[in-house]
Design a protein around this motif. Structure first.
Motif, short mmCIF file in Angstrom:
data_model
loop_
_atom_site.label_atom_id
_atom_site.label_comp_id
_atom_site.label_asym_id
_atom_site.label_seq_id
_atom_site.Cartn_x
_atom_site.Cartn_y
_atom_site.Cartn_z
N VAL A 47 -19.89 -2.69 -20.14
CA VAL A 47 -19.14 -3.67 -19.37
C VAL A 47 -17.84 -3.03 -18.89
N ASP A 48 -17.56 -3.19 -17.60
CA ASP A 48 -16.29 -2.76 -17.02
C ASP A 48 -15.45 -4.01 -16.78
N TRP A 49 -14.12 -3.91 -17.01
CA TRP A 49 -13.20 -5.02 -16.78
C TRP A 49 -12.10 -4.52 -15.85
N LYS A 50 -12.02 -5.15 -14.68
CA LYS A 50 -11.03 -4.77 -13.68
C LYS A 50 -10.16 -5.98 -13.36
N GLU A 51 -8.85 -5.72 -13.20
CA GLU A 51 -7.94 -6.80 -12.81
C GLU A 51 -7.47 -6.55 -11.39
N THR A 52 -7.57 -7.58 -10.56
CA THR A 52 -7.05 -7.54 -9.20
C THR A 52 -5.91 -8.54 -9.13
N PRO A 53 -5.18 -8.58 -8.01
CA PRO A 53 -4.11 -9.59 -7.90
C PRO A 53 -4.63 -11.03 -8.00
N GLU A 54 -5.90 -11.26 -7.66
CA GLU A 54 -6.45 -12.62 -7.65
C GLU A 54 -7.29 -12.98 -8.87
N ALA A 55 -7.88 -11.98 -9.56
CA ALA A 55 -8.86 -12.31 -10.61
C ALA A 55 -9.06 -11.15 -11.58
N HIS A 56 -9.72 -11.48 -12.69
CA HIS A 56 -10.25 -10.49 -13.63
C HIS A 56 -11.75 -10.42 -13.33
N ILE A 57 -12.27 -9.22 -13.15
CA ILE A 57 -13.67 -9.06 -12.79
C ILE A 57 -14.37 -8.21 -13.85
N PHE A 58 -15.47 -8.75 -14.38
CA PHE A 58 -16.27 -8.07 -15.38
C PHE A 58 -17.61 -7.70 -14.75
N LYS A 59 -18.05 -6.46 -14.97
CA LYS A 59 -19.37 -6.03 -14.49
C LYS A 59 -20.13 -5.45 -15.67
N ALA A 60 -21.32 -6.00 -15.91
CA ALA A 60 -22.15 -5.58 -17.03
C ALA A 60 -23.48 -5.04 -16.52
#
Length: 151
Positions: A47-60
């Motif tokens: 799982v990758d966890w990325k933070e953008t100015p609008e959201a936290h995005i998880f990709k599994a």
């Protein structure tokens, strides 16, 4: 000689002070414990966890799984939980396995979300074996200037 798939025993006891328990369970045999299988299933759920100015995005990465085999939940305390199960593919009569490397079993990944998220607006989608979970962030409140009146 043909290789056979590993058989998983149901009565294994995990002993954190015995390294053999992690690999072989409570018995010293050539079969891995269900705990070791579950650890491998979780470890192989990347799982990758990325933070953008609008959201936290998880990709599994969940190759071979359908959306019906995966569950996404937000628990109390802002904990994002991604779980599911990779089922073991059974050989039918007349077939035999020569090698079994794909991990099967249940998996579970949990992530504590920061306070600035909108848990009621979480969205999840699956495409080409990749689950994407988007957790929107709350907008930062800007300071409001208050007019001072004279009385």
């Amino acid at each position: 000689m043909a290789l056979t798939p590993f058989l998983i025993g149901g009565s294994d006891i995990f002993d954190p002070f015995n390294i053999d328990s992690l690999i072989f369970g409570s018995r010293s045999s050539d079969r891995p414990s269900s705990y070791a299988r579950d650890v491998a299933a979780v470890a192989n759920t990347q799982v990758d966890w990325k933070e953008t100015p609008e959201a936290h995005i998880f990709k599994a990465n969940l190759p071979g799984l359908s959306k019906d085999e995966v569950k996404v939940q937000v628990e109390e305390g802002r904990v994002l939980q991604i779980s599911g199960e990779r089922r073991k593919e059974e050989a039918t009569q007349g077939e035999k396995w020569h090698r079994v490397e794909r991990v099967h079993g249940s998996f579970l990944r949990r992530f504590r979300l920061p306070e600035n998220v909108k848990v009621e607006e979480v969205k999840a989608g699956m495409e080409n074996g990749v689950l994407t979970v988007t957790v929107p962030k709350m907008q930062k409140s800007s300071a409001k200037t208050i007019d001072i009146t004279c009385t």
